[in-house]
Design an enzyme around this catalytic site. Structure first.
Site, PDB file in Angstrom:
ATOM      1  N   HIS A  70      14.012  36.427 138.433  1.00 55.23           N
ATOM      2  CA  HIS A  70      15.245  36.202 137.667  1.00 55.23           C
ATOM      3  C   HIS A  70      15.430  34.709 137.384  1.00 55.23           C
ATOM      4  O   HIS A  70      15.745  34.315 136.263  1.00 55.23           O
ATOM      5  CB  HIS A  70      16.471  36.654 138.473  1.00 55.23           C
ATOM      6  CG  HIS A  70      16.577  38.131 138.733  1.00 55.23           C
ATOM      7  ND1 HIS A  70      16.885  38.650 139.965  1.00 55.23           N
ATOM      8  CD2 HIS A  70      16.424  39.197 137.908  1.00 55.23           C
ATOM      9  CE1 HIS A  70      16.938  39.972 139.900  1.00 55.23           C
ATOM     10  NE2 HIS A  70      16.645  40.334 138.663  1.00 55.23           N
ATOM     11  N   LYS A 108      26.932  51.751 141.864  1.00 52.14           N
ATOM     12  CA  LYS A 108      25.529  51.446 142.173  1.00 52.14           C
ATOM     13  C   LYS A 108      25.322  51.140 143.658  1.00 52.14           C
ATOM     14  O   LYS A 108      24.199  50.930 144.096  1.00 52.14           O
ATOM     15  CB  LYS A 108      25.059  50.241 141.332  1.00 52.14           C
ATOM     16  CG  LYS A 108      24.517  50.634 139.959  1.00 52.14           C
ATOM     17  CD  LYS A 108      23.641  49.527 139.400  1.00 52.14           C
ATOM     18  CE  LYS A 108      22.820  50.000 138.205  1.00 52.14           C
ATOM     19  NZ  LYS A 108      21.927  48.942 137.713  1.00 52.14           N
ATOM     20  N   ARG A 155       8.898  42.968 133.042  1.00 52.37           N
ATOM     21  CA  ARG A 155       7.811  42.770 133.995  1.00 52.37           C
ATOM     22  C   ARG A 155       6.589  43.595 133.623  1.00 52.37           C
ATOM     23  O   ARG A 155       5.504  43.074 133.435  1.00 52.37           O
ATOM     24  CB  ARG A 155       8.262  43.152 135.412  1.00 52.37           C
ATOM     25  CG  ARG A 155       9.152  42.129 136.065  1.00 52.37           C
ATOM     26  CD  ARG A 155       9.798  42.697 137.284  1.00 52.37           C
ATOM     27  NE  ARG A 155      10.515  43.918 136.932  1.00 52.37           N
ATOM     28  CZ  ARG A 155      11.485  44.455 137.666  1.00 52.37           C
ATOM     29  NH1 ARG A 155      11.811  43.923 138.800  1.00 52.37           N
ATOM     30  NH2 ARG A 155      12.096  45.538 137.256  1.00 52.37           N
ATOM     31  N   SER A 160      14.477  43.263 142.939  1.00 48.61           N
ATOM     32  CA  SER A 160      15.519  43.191 143.969  1.00 48.61           C
ATOM     33  C   SER A 160      15.349  44.338 144.966  1.00 48.61           C
ATOM     34  O   SER A 160      15.545  44.153 146.167  1.00 48.61           O
ATOM     35  CB  SER A 160      16.904  43.264 143.334  1.00 48.61           C
ATOM     36  OG  SER A 160      17.109  42.160 142.489  1.00 48.61           O
TER      37      SER A 160
HETATM   38  O1  PNS Z   1      19.559  44.465 136.819  1.00 51.55           O
HETATM   39  P1  PNS Z   1      19.823  45.794 136.161  1.00 51.55           P
HETATM   40  O2  PNS Z   1      20.492  46.731 137.144  1.00 51.55           O
HETATM   41  O3  PNS Z   1      18.607  46.380 135.525  1.00 51.55           O
HETATM   42  O4  PNS Z   1      20.872  45.495 134.981  1.00 51.55           O
HETATM   43  C1  PNS Z   1      21.368  46.528 134.183  1.00 51.55           C
HETATM   44  C2  PNS Z   1      22.491  46.025 133.250  1.00 51.55           C
HETATM   45  C3  PNS Z   1      23.585  45.327 134.035  1.00 51.55           C
HETATM   46  C4  PNS Z   1      21.910  45.068 132.248  1.00 51.55           C
HETATM   47  C5  PNS Z   1      23.039  47.281 132.533  1.00 51.55           C
HETATM   48  O5  PNS Z   1      23.320  48.270 133.472  1.00 51.55           O
HETATM   49  C6  PNS Z   1      24.315  47.005 131.718  1.00 51.55           C
HETATM   50  O6  PNS Z   1      24.296  46.323 130.740  1.00 51.55           O
HETATM   51  N1  PNS Z   1      25.435  47.572 132.194  1.00 51.55           N
HETATM   52  C7  PNS Z   1      26.751  47.387 131.585  1.00 51.55           C
HETATM   53  C8  PNS Z   1      27.257  48.666 130.923  1.00 51.55           C
HETATM   54  C9  PNS Z   1      26.659  48.834 129.551  1.00 51.55           C
HETATM   55  O7  PNS Z   1      26.937  48.063 128.646  1.00 51.55           O
HETATM   56  N2  PNS Z   1      25.782  49.843 129.397  1.00 51.55           N
HETATM   57  C10 PNS Z   1      25.087  50.126 128.171  1.00 51.55           C
HETATM   58  C11 PNS Z   1      25.861  51.046 127.281  1.00 51.55           C
HETATM   59  S1  PNS Z   1      26.395  52.548 128.052  1.00 51.55           S
END
Ligand code: PNS
Length: 158
Positions: free
Chosen positions: A17, A41, A90, A128
């Site tokens: 990150h 989560k 990745r 993570s």
């Molecule tokens: O590190 P991650 O868990 O892969 O990140 C995921 C993240 C935070 C980028 C994604 O879950 C997100 O954007 N969540 C916010 C809610 C949202 O906008 N979802 C998409 C439309 S439903």
């Protein structure tokens, strides 16, 4: 001014990150790291702890800010005046999910562009969840996460 949002769970932030944050900070005028505050989560670290860790490891990069958000990413981006969403890739395994998210976010708000940055190969195996699994087995986290936060991760498993 070009403002990018780099969203994620960051539970916890890894060297992968941090590498994306550093590289994005050279491309955009400002990078806002968005920590998703999503209780469903069941994160290991609270949103406040994740924000604190990210601030500690990015405080030497002057155009990086860290904040948490709940709700939709596109709404967070809008509230920050950002027009770009940066995501790290990745492996091909990441691609399908990220592609779907990028298209969904585009459908929700066509003004935002999702930009993918390839991980540096030396970080491609770090996630993570792997960091947490390793920490749970008292494994050595050197090289996987920034040194400043190793102690905080190990403490969660003591
Ligand atoms: O590190 P991650 O868990 O892969 O990140 C995921 C993240 C935070 C980028 C994604 O879950 C997100 O954007 N969540 C916010 C809610 C949202 O906008 N979802 C998409 C439309 S439903």
């Amino acid at each position: 001014m070009r403002i990018a949002v780099y969203p994620g769970s960051f539970d916890p932030v890894t060297n992968g990150h941090l590498d994306i944050i550093k590289r994005a900070s050279k491309i955009y005028d400002k990078v806002i790291v968005g920590v998703l505050n999503n209780a469903s989560k069941k994160p290991l670290f609270t949103a406040e702890e994740r924000v604190d860790m990210l601030r500690d490891v990015t405080d030497h990069i002057e155009n990086v800010e860290v904040d948490s958000f709940s709700g939709l990413l596109v709404d967070f981006a809008k509230s920050k005046g950002a027009t770009v969403i940066v995501k790290g890739l990745r492996t091909v395994a990441d691609f399908e999910y990220e592609f779907q998210m990028a298209l969904l976010n585009k459908a929700l708000n066509p003004e935002y562009e999702t930009v993918f940055m390839m991980t540096d190969s030396k970080y491609s195996y770090i996630s993570s969840s792997m960091v947490k699994e390793l920490a749970g087995f008292k494994g050595n986290l050197t090289g996987l996460v920034p040194n400043e936060i190793t102690e905080r991760i190990e403490q969660k498993y003591r």
